[in-house]
Design an enzyme around this catalytic site. Structure first.
Site, PDB file in Angstrom:
ATOM      1  CG  LEU A 128     -43.714   7.381  30.771  1.00 52.77           C
ATOM      2  CD1 LEU A 128     -43.963   7.813  32.223  1.00 52.77           C
ATOM      3  CD2 LEU A 128     -43.036   6.011  30.733  1.00 52.77           C
ATOM      4  N   GLY A 132     -50.321  11.444  26.923  1.00 50.34           N
ATOM      5  CA  GLY A 132     -51.087  12.393  26.111  1.00 50.34           C
ATOM      6  C   GLY A 132     -50.560  12.589  24.698  1.00 50.34           C
ATOM      7  CE  LYS A 133     -46.991   7.812  23.205  1.00 51.67           C
ATOM      8  NZ  LYS A 133     -47.397   7.475  24.580  1.00 51.67           N
ATOM      9  CB  SER A 134     -53.201   9.765  21.031  1.00 50.72           C
ATOM     10  OG  SER A 134     -52.476   8.581  20.858  1.00 50.72           O
ATOM     11  NE  ARG A 160     -46.755  -2.279  18.238  1.00 50.13           N
ATOM     12  CZ  ARG A 160     -45.866  -3.276  18.244  1.00 50.13           C
ATOM     13  NH1 ARG A 160     -46.200  -4.452  17.769  1.00 50.13           N
ATOM     14  NH2 ARG A 160     -44.660  -3.083  18.741  1.00 50.13           N
ATOM     15  NE  ARG A 174     -41.910  -2.937  23.773  1.00 50.29           N
ATOM     16  CZ  ARG A 174     -42.164  -2.175  24.824  1.00 50.29           C
ATOM     17  NH1 ARG A 174     -41.296  -1.268  25.198  1.00 50.29           N
ATOM     18  NH2 ARG A 174     -43.273  -2.312  25.493  1.00 50.29           N
ATOM     19  CG  ASN A 177     -43.834  -0.606  16.065  1.00 54.04           C
ATOM     20  OD1 ASN A 177     -44.640  -0.659  15.141  1.00 54.04           O
ATOM     21  ND2 ASN A 177     -44.034   0.153  17.137  1.00 54.04           N
ATOM     22  CB  SER A 201     -40.234   5.900  20.364  1.00 56.77           C
ATOM     23  OG  SER A 201     -40.816   7.159  20.604  1.00 56.77           O
ATOM     24  N   GLY A 250     -42.741  -6.386  30.378  1.00 54.80           N
ATOM     25  CA  GLY A 250     -41.930  -5.444  29.605  1.00 54.80           C
ATOM     26  C   GLY A 250     -42.656  -4.147  29.334  1.00 54.80           C
TER      27      GLY A 250
END
Lengths: 292, 292
Positions: A128, A132-134, A160, A174, A177, A201, A250
């Site tokens: 989500l 904390g992905k980055s 992007r 999406r 992408n 994703s 969305g």
């Protein structure tokens, strides 16, 4: 009928061959395991239907255009990765592209891996917004760099700004992408780089499509298993607030689903970014990616 | 009004700063030369109009999401390359993408270059079909590999097997094909890799657009100055014959123009692929790309 790299060539008669092992096998199970020499003037023509991919080879010349160090100048079989389909170095049709030819080079993935003392792969971090992905991507990049390993982050937002600046957030945009990031990540992995893709994703099919273009084991899915409540409480970009107010439509987790990974390689559910990155490092170490 | 990295922030008041020099300046003249710390709770909001790029920053949070080793957690100024536009780590609109944020990491281009002992750049090989682009690309890749340098070839045909499989050969598709390769080449250069792009790229405006997204000096245009007559006599893919027979439309050199480079860095007009590759090697050496 001779089976080569998973493909069958009806009516193909194998010429007198010199097997070279210099650069193959390289990237993916569909790659032909050897380079074949015909001498300088022999031209190969083949009619091939590649049953397991979108590539259909219509005819072509097997002439190898380039090599400084070795005697051969004809290459047979140079398919790239699992689903792109080998095309035997001849002209082919892929998607909307006609009359294209796969160009191979004797410096391949194995040679680059040997140079870098690591194996190129894709670490795909999904979760989500605000999970904390980055942070994990960055901490992982730092850990790898400290070990002298070459990593590169493909961040969904960053891409992007360039490659995917033509895409919006409609469903098809999406998907495109993610498809493009998957393809670029594959190129980085082929270059020998540990490529860290960091993007929400949200749909399983898109992630699985990216997995499918890589050889087995080279797509390492990392799920940031952080609850919506925690992510929304952080709201590090202020986007959940906008989504709740109806100003963003969305939005994943609010009015668009996040599909949980079913068979990801690593689940991260808490701790500092460094602690989480260390789990990924352990996985990479245990699975041999930190050596050639 | 305070000018930062080529941008002006109306009404921006500079907070008490700690300048860190750890990872910057990195990639391109527009990159902000330092990281700025605000302490853990300060949020930056800015209304910025970026006059020289397509990015318009509407508002945002300067919170840095990730760093294991350093104290700061807020970053101001992390624009990427010349024309992509710095966006100050805040939410922005780029092309069709809204609410995106540039994620930076303290392992940057300089650190990767130092690891690889080379400078990432793009060697863009342009010329007619059959002019020997792929041969030179391969020979160059071999020469670099022998020196222990990491190179990667982006071949126009190869990329159409993956990233650009959705594109055909209509004018707009050709332009998009080149745009995407330019963007991917930029990512590779940012990763520290010497990226060799090999594609006809017949139109000056498309090549110049790829040049424009890279920092000055990092786009090295190599023109294969081989006459149409020679290329057609070779006809290594059999495409000229098809084009002359009217079976391929819009073929460069036959019924579609090739626009000669006006200010390319290197012209290659004969010799073996190795000899031509050596000219490129000399250029890379003389211009400092073969060391960090």
């Amino acid at each position: 009928m001779v089976a080569i790299g998973g493909n069958s060539l009806p009516g193909f008669v194998r010429p007198s061959l010199h097997q070279h092992s210099l650069s193959a096998p390289a990237f993916g199970s569909a790659r032909f395991p050897a380079v074949i020499s015909f001498g300088s003037r022999v031209i190969l023509r083949a009619e091939v239907e590649n049953k397991d991919s979108r590539a259909v080879i219509v005819n072509g010349l097997g002439k190898r255009e380039c090599d400084c160090e070795t005697e051969f100048d004809a290459t047979l079989g140079n398919g790239h990765a699992v689903n792109s389909g080998p095309n035997l170095g001849v002209l082919s049709t892929v998607g909307n592209s006609t009359n294209i030819k796969w160009h191979d080079c004797s410096v391949g993935k194995l040679e680059r891996q040997s140079l870098l003392k690591q194996k190129g792969c894709v670490v795909w971090i999904t979760g989500l917004s605000g999970s904390g992905k980055s942070s994990v991507a960055c901490a992982l990049s730092q850990s790898l760099h400290r070990m002298g390993k070459l990593a590169y982050i493909l961040d969904g937002d960053n891409v992007r700004h360039g490659l995917n600046r033509d895409l919006g957030f409609k469903a098809e945009d999406r998907a495109e992408n993610i498809r493009r990031i998957g393809e670029v990540a594959k190129l980085f992995a082929d270059a020998g780089v540990i490529c860290i893709a960091s993007l929400i994703s949200p749909y399983r099919r898109d992630r699985d499509a990216c997995r499918a273009i890589l050889p087995d084991g080279y797509f390492i899915e990392v799920f940031m298993d952080i609850s919506l409540e925690v992510c929304e409480a952080r709201d590090s970009k202020g986007l959940y607030k906008l989504a709740r107010a109806g100003k963003i439509k969305g939005f994943t987790g609010i009015d668009d689903p996040y599909e949980l990974p079913l068979n990801c390689e690593i689940v991260l559910n808490g701790g500092s970014p460094c602690e989480m990155a260390e789990k990924v490092m352990s996985y990479l170490e245990e699975n041999g990616f930190l050596q050639a």
